[in-house]
Design an enzyme around this catalytic site. Structure first.
Site, mmCIF file in Angstrom:
data_model
loop_
_atom_site.group_PDB
_atom_site.id
_atom_site.type_symbol
_atom_site.label_atom_id
_atom_site.label_comp_id
_atom_site.label_asym_id
_atom_site.label_seq_id
_atom_site.Cartn_x
_atom_site.Cartn_y
_atom_site.Cartn_z
ATOM 1 C CD GLU A 124 -2.828 1.340 0.236
ATOM 2 O OE1 GLU A 124 -2.732 2.298 -0.557
ATOM 3 O OE2 GLU A 124 -3.707 0.464 0.139
ATOM 4 C CB VAL A 127 1.237 4.113 -5.115
ATOM 5 C CG1 VAL A 127 0.653 5.274 -5.914
ATOM 6 C CG2 VAL A 127 1.928 3.120 -6.031
ATOM 7 N N GLY A 182 13.935 19.483 3.145
ATOM 8 C CA GLY A 182 13.911 18.028 3.252
ATOM 9 C C GLY A 182 12.918 17.345 2.336
ATOM 10 C CD GLU A 185 16.338 11.732 -0.680
ATOM 11 O OE1 GLU A 185 17.433 11.890 -0.117
ATOM 12 O OE2 GLU A 185 15.342 11.229 -0.124
ATOM 13 C CE LYS A 200 5.776 7.605 -5.407
ATOM 14 N NZ LYS A 200 5.812 8.972 -4.832
ATOM 15 N N GLY A 298 6.805 11.067 3.822
ATOM 16 C CA GLY A 298 6.946 11.441 5.223
ATOM 17 C C GLY A 298 7.001 10.216 6.105
#
Length: 411
Positions: A124, A127, A182, A185, A200, A298
C-alpha cells in the site's frame, strides 16, 4: 502474538517500529493479538533505541526464525531488497513493503511467488505514502471497470512547481528550497526527471489493468525544462502546470501510459493540489471520478500505510488476500507516437500564428500580460504525438525557434 521483522531502520523503518510499539493497544483492538517486533535488520547501531536489543546485521536471523510470520521491507532500492523479499516469500513469510522501485521492477514475479506459497505480498505504501490507494482500487472499486488513472504522484516536483506558480520562483531556486526543507534529496534526479512518478503509475496501471507494466516501457519526462514563462502562459490559459502520471484504457484494449508535465485546467480536481501533497484520480464506469488526496511521503504517513498492511497480513496468516496481476511484455502499451493530445507551443519569431496555422491547422493563441518581446504561444488541436512531431519539424524549418512544448492534460 504475531512476531514480525523489519528490514531497514531509516525514516520509514523507524516510523514503522515507532507505531508498532506506541500503538500496541490500538493494534491489539483491531487484530485481537499483539504484534511483536522481534528483529530489526540494519547495518548501523542504534544503542539509544528502546528496541536496541532487537537489532541484527544478519538477514539469516530473520529467514531462519520460524516464529517470524510477517516481514517489513523498508530498505529501498533493489539490492539486496529483491533477494531478501524473494527469500522471505519462498520461506512462507508474508512481506509488506513501501519500496516502489521493487514493486515496479518485480511486482508480477513476487506476487506469483506469494500466490504459490499461500502468503501475502502487500505494498500500500509504495504509491502515495500514507494515501490509501492500492486497497481502495483492489477492493472498494472492484465493481467498477477502471478506464483511467491519473495523478500528481511526486510531492517534490509538486512542491517545486507550486513555488514557481505561486511565488514566481525560478526552477533552480525552488529546487534548492525543497532540498533545504527536506522534500528533495541531495541528488534529486529520481524526482525531477520523473522516474519516481513513473514507478508509481506503473504499479497503478498494473493493478488497474491486470498486466505488469515495466518502467522502461513508459515514456517519461521530468520538469527540468519548465520555465516561469511556461507557468505564466499556463495561467493565461486558465491552467496550471503539474507533473502527471497517467494511464488510460483505449477502445481496442491497449493502454496509453505516460509521465510528463501537463497543462491541467483549473476546473480539474487535480489543479488545486499544491506543495508536497499528492492527488490520484481514478475514473470508473460506476463511480465516475474518485480522487485520493494527502501527503505522499513522510515518516509517519508512510509508516501508517505500512503498519496497516502488517495488520492485514496478521489477519490473513492462513489465507491469502487476492491482490494479483500477471507478467507483461509491453505489447499492450501503445507507442508514444500514437498518444493523442493537444499541445502548447512557445515560439520566438515573426508571423508565428500564420506559420503555425499553416503547419498545424487551427491553433489557439495564448495572450498573457507582458508577453516577452518576440515570443508567441499557442495551443494545437488534438493529434497523435508522432503527427505533432512531424509538423513541429516542418514548423521549425520555417524560421520559427521553438522554446518549449507541453501537453494539454484532458483531466
Amino acid at each position: 502474538m504475531v512476531s514480525v521483522a523489519i528490514m531497514g531502520h531509516g525514516v520509514v523503518g523507524s516510523g514503522v517500529a515507532e507505531i508498532l510499539t506506541t500503538h500496541k493497544k490500538k493494534l491489539f483492538a483491531s487484530l485481537g493479538e499483539e504484534i511483536y517486533v522481534k528483529h530489526i535488520l540494519d547495518l548501523r547501531e542504534f544503542p539509544d533505541s528502546p528496541l536496541a536489543d532487537r537489532f541484527t546485521k544478519n538477514f539469516d536471523d530473520i529467514i531462519n526464525d520460524r516464529e517470524v510470520r510477517v516481514v517489513v521491507e523498508v530498505m529501498g532500492g533493489l539490492k539486496p531488497a529483491y533477494e531478501y523479499v524473494k527469500k522471505c516469500l519462498l520461506s512462507g513469510k508474508s512481506v509488506v513493503t513501501s519500496n516502489k522501485e521493487l514493486v515496479a521492477a518485480h511486482g508480477a514475479e513476487l506476487l506469483a511467488i506469494a500466490k504459490e506459497e499461500n502468503v501475502n505480498f502487500l505494498f500500500e505504501a509504495s504509491v502515495g505514502g500514507g494515501i490509501p490507494i492500492i486497497r481502495p482500487m483492489s477492493q472498494c472499486l472492484v465493481a467498477n471497470i477502471v478506464y483511467e488513472v491519473a495523478g500528481i504522484l511526486n510531492g517534490t516536483t509538486n512542491f517545486i512547481l507550486t513555488k514557481m506558480i505561486e511565488d514566481g520562483m525560478q526552477f533552480e531556486d525552488a529546487l534548492k528550497l525543497a532540498q533545504d526543507l527536506g522534500f528533495a534529496e541531495r541528488n534529486p534526479a529520481a524526482d525531477i526527471e520523473g522516474h519516481d512518478a513513473c514507478r508509481k503509475i506503473c504499479i497503478l496501471a498494473s493493478l488497474a489493468f491486470g498486466k505488469h507494466v515495466y518502467p522502461e516501457f513508459v515514456h517519461t519526462e521530468g520538469i527540468t525544462k519548465i520555465t516561469l514563462d511556461d507557468v505564466k502562459y499556463a495561467e493565461a490559459y486558465d491552467s496550471v502546470i503539474k507533473l502527471i502520471g497517467k494511464v488510460k484504457r483505449l477502445d481496442d484494449g491497449r493502454i496509453d501510459i505516460i509521465v510528463a508535465p501537463m497543462f491541467v485546467p483549473n476546473k480539474s480536481q487535480l489543479a488545486n493540489i499544491d506543495n508536497e501533497f499528492n492527488g490520484i484520480m481514478v475514473r470508473g464506469d460506476c463511480t465516475g471520478d474518485v480522487v485520493f488526496y494527502g501527503k505522499g511521503a513522510g515518516k509517519l504517513p508512510t509508516a501508517s500505510a505500512v503498519v496497516a498492511d502488517v495488520v492485514d497480513c496478521c489477519k490473513h496468516l492462513k489465507t491469502r488476500k487476492y491482490l494479483f496481476w500477471t507478467d507483461g511484455d509491453g505489447k499492450n502499451i501503445i507507442p508514444m507516437e500514437e498518444s493523442v493530445n493537444a499541445m502548447y507551443v512557445r515560439v520566438k519569431g515573426d508571423d508565428v500564428i500564420a506559420k503555425a496555422t499553416k503547419a498545424f491547422g487551427d491553433v489557439t493563441e495564448i495572450n498573457r500580460e507582458s508577453d516577452p518581446q518576440g515570443e508567441t504561444a499557442f495551443v494545437t488541436k488534438q493529434m497523435p504525438y508522432g503527427e505533432f512531431a512531424d509538423k513541429l519539424e516542418n514548423f521549425k524549418a520555417n524560421d520559427a525557434e521553438v522554446l518549449s512544448f507541453i501537453r494539454i492534460g484532458d483531466l
